[in-house]
Design a protein around this motif. Structure first.
Motif, short mmCIF file in Angstrom:
data_model
loop_
_atom_site.label_atom_id
_atom_site.label_comp_id
_atom_site.label_asym_id
_atom_site.label_seq_id
_atom_site.Cartn_x
_atom_site.Cartn_y
_atom_site.Cartn_z
N PHE A 252 -35.09 116.98 7.06
CA PHE A 252 -35.70 116.02 7.97
C PHE A 252 -34.68 115.49 8.95
O PHE A 252 -33.48 115.61 8.73
N ILE A 253 -35.15 114.89 10.04
CA ILE A 253 -34.28 114.37 11.09
C ILE A 253 -33.58 113.11 10.59
O ILE A 253 -34.22 112.20 10.08
N LYS A 254 -32.26 113.07 10.73
CA LYS A 254 -31.49 111.94 10.20
C LYS A 254 -30.76 111.15 11.30
O LYS A 254 -30.07 110.20 11.02
N GLN A 255 -30.89 111.57 12.54
CA GLN A 255 -30.17 110.92 13.65
C GLN A 255 -31.10 109.92 14.34
O GLN A 255 -32.14 110.31 14.87
N PRO A 256 -30.70 108.64 14.36
CA PRO A 256 -31.59 107.62 14.94
C PRO A 256 -32.11 107.96 16.34
O PRO A 256 -33.29 107.80 16.62
N GLY B 148 -23.30 110.97 9.65
CA GLY B 148 -24.36 111.45 10.54
C GLY B 148 -25.76 111.20 10.01
O GLY B 148 -26.67 112.01 10.18
N ILE B 149 -25.93 110.07 9.35
CA ILE B 149 -27.25 109.72 8.79
C ILE B 149 -27.64 108.31 9.29
O ILE B 149 -26.83 107.64 9.92
N THR B 150 -28.87 107.90 9.02
CA THR B 150 -29.29 106.57 9.45
C THR B 150 -28.65 105.50 8.56
O THR B 150 -28.25 105.78 7.42
N MET C 131 -36.40 118.93 1.30
CA MET C 131 -36.37 117.68 2.03
C MET C 131 -35.47 117.80 3.27
O MET C 131 -34.42 117.18 3.37
N MET D 210 -30.57 104.90 5.32
CA MET D 210 -30.32 105.97 4.35
C MET D 210 -28.96 105.74 3.65
O MET D 210 -28.84 105.85 2.42
N PHE E 204 -36.62 109.16 1.67
CA PHE E 204 -36.13 110.50 1.29
C PHE E 204 -34.88 110.39 0.41
O PHE E 204 -34.71 111.12 -0.57
N THR F 204 -36.14 107.91 6.26
CA THR F 204 -34.87 108.44 5.74
C THR F 204 -34.43 107.70 4.48
O THR F 204 -33.85 108.31 3.57
N LEU G 210 -35.72 109.27 -3.13
CA LEU G 210 -36.34 110.39 -3.86
C LEU G 210 -35.29 111.43 -4.25
O LEU G 210 -35.36 112.04 -5.32
N ARG G 211 -34.31 111.65 -3.38
CA ARG G 211 -33.22 112.58 -3.71
C ARG G 211 -32.39 112.05 -4.88
O ARG G 211 -32.04 112.79 -5.80
#
Lengths: 210, 210
Positions: free
Chosen positions: A3-7, B111-113, A1, B116, B141, B138, B144-145
């Motif tokens: 994936f891009i996480k930066q808005p 550093g995540i949305t 998994m 998320m 994901f 996000t 699911l994690r």
């Protein structure tokens, strides 16, 4: 998994993916922004040839915002989808009356939908405003009737109701109207996120111009 | 401007128009209701072959509702779209934490949305709940994690994020997961009204069964 996480990365990459689908449409830079954000909200590039944007719509909406206009929505989801931090800078209010018990009574008494009754109840307050409709064809028909029969003219109508009964017809009447600049989508597709995205795109353009 | 103004007439006519598009899909009556309402919310019959509905999803969601489960949403638009008068009968709450300033801080630090971070903050509370995601890949994901790595198992995941970056991938992982029943849509299309429509359809089925 992975994936891009930066808005900002997500947004920029999305706009890159959408761009080729707009290349044949001869859009201005501002129009490209509005189209892109509407397509982004739907995840559906097939919107590209279906979007109808009156040439004065963006400028009219921006002028109205800068005068502190209200936004009138047909359903709470459109209100929720409008970016509050941006809108609050202009001084207007977002009004939605569909859940008001008095509107339910009025709708029942007149044999019409609640969203139609809500628009009727706003009446002259709609003049100079932004109307944003994301769900109910009946609300859009009512706003168009108020324009035509009672000369109540919003600054712009963002009319993107969704569904198989009335939506396509109501949007066709909107796209053919000569009284009010509009943003709409041909056919049955649409919805609250698409209508809110159009409003947000117009504010984004204004914010970034300053 | 002659058009149907009665809500029940609009709904019934919509369902008639959608029905032929479901005829080849071998759906149960309950599945037909869920598909129809998702298609109705998008105005897009092309959803029909893209919807993925785990055979246990409807029953699992209904059992959870009857136990008074909470619904966790990624964005406010999904919360707004869920029919409150129906949901309030079951005793649960609808939780959305994306606009919480503490979540914004957490997202920035990690550093995540924000959506998320919000799902991560719910943690073990997600077990036995209904998760309804209409916007953020996000968020999906992360749920699911949590299921896979921390054995936090919602009763059902309604995962219908939208867009061109991550949405299709996240929905593919959801459709292939063996831990939690799901409702999703293949590809880039989706959105809050579609996720809310799935929740509302499941409640509608329960309400009409009583």
């Amino acid at each position: 998994m992975d994936f891009i996480k930066q808005p900002m990365d997500i947004e920029n990459r999305s706009m890159e993916i959408i761009a080729p689908h707009l290349s044949g449409l001869n859009l201005t830079e501002a129009e490209t922004t509005v189209y892109s954000r509407m397509i982004h909200a739907s995840g559906d590039v097939d919107y590209a040839p279906l979007i109808r944007l009156h040439p004065d719509a963006i400028a009219a909406a921006q002028a109205a915002l800068q005068k502190g206009c209200n936004i009138y929505t047909d359903v709470e989801m459109v209100r929720t989808g409008i970016h509050k931090a941006s809108f609050n800078r202009y001084g207007g209010r977002i009004e939605c009356r569909v859940a008001d018990p008095a509107i339910a009574d009025m709708a029942k008494a007149e044999g019409i939908t609640r969203s139609m009754a809500a628009m009727r109840s706003f009446g002259r307050d709609l003049a100079g405003s932004i109307v944003a409709i994301g769900n109910a064809p009946t609300a859009l028909f009512e706003v168009l009737r108020l324009a035509e029969e009672e000369n109540i003219l919003p600054a712009v109508i963002i009319g993107i109701p969704v569904g198989f009964v009335g939506a396509a017809d109501s949007k066709k009447v909107l796209a053919e109207n000569k009284l009010v600049p509009f943003i709409t989508v041909e056919g049955t597709k649409g919805g609250s996120p698409i209508a809110a995205a159009a409003v947000n795109a117009i504010m984004y353009l204004l914010d970034n111009r300053r």
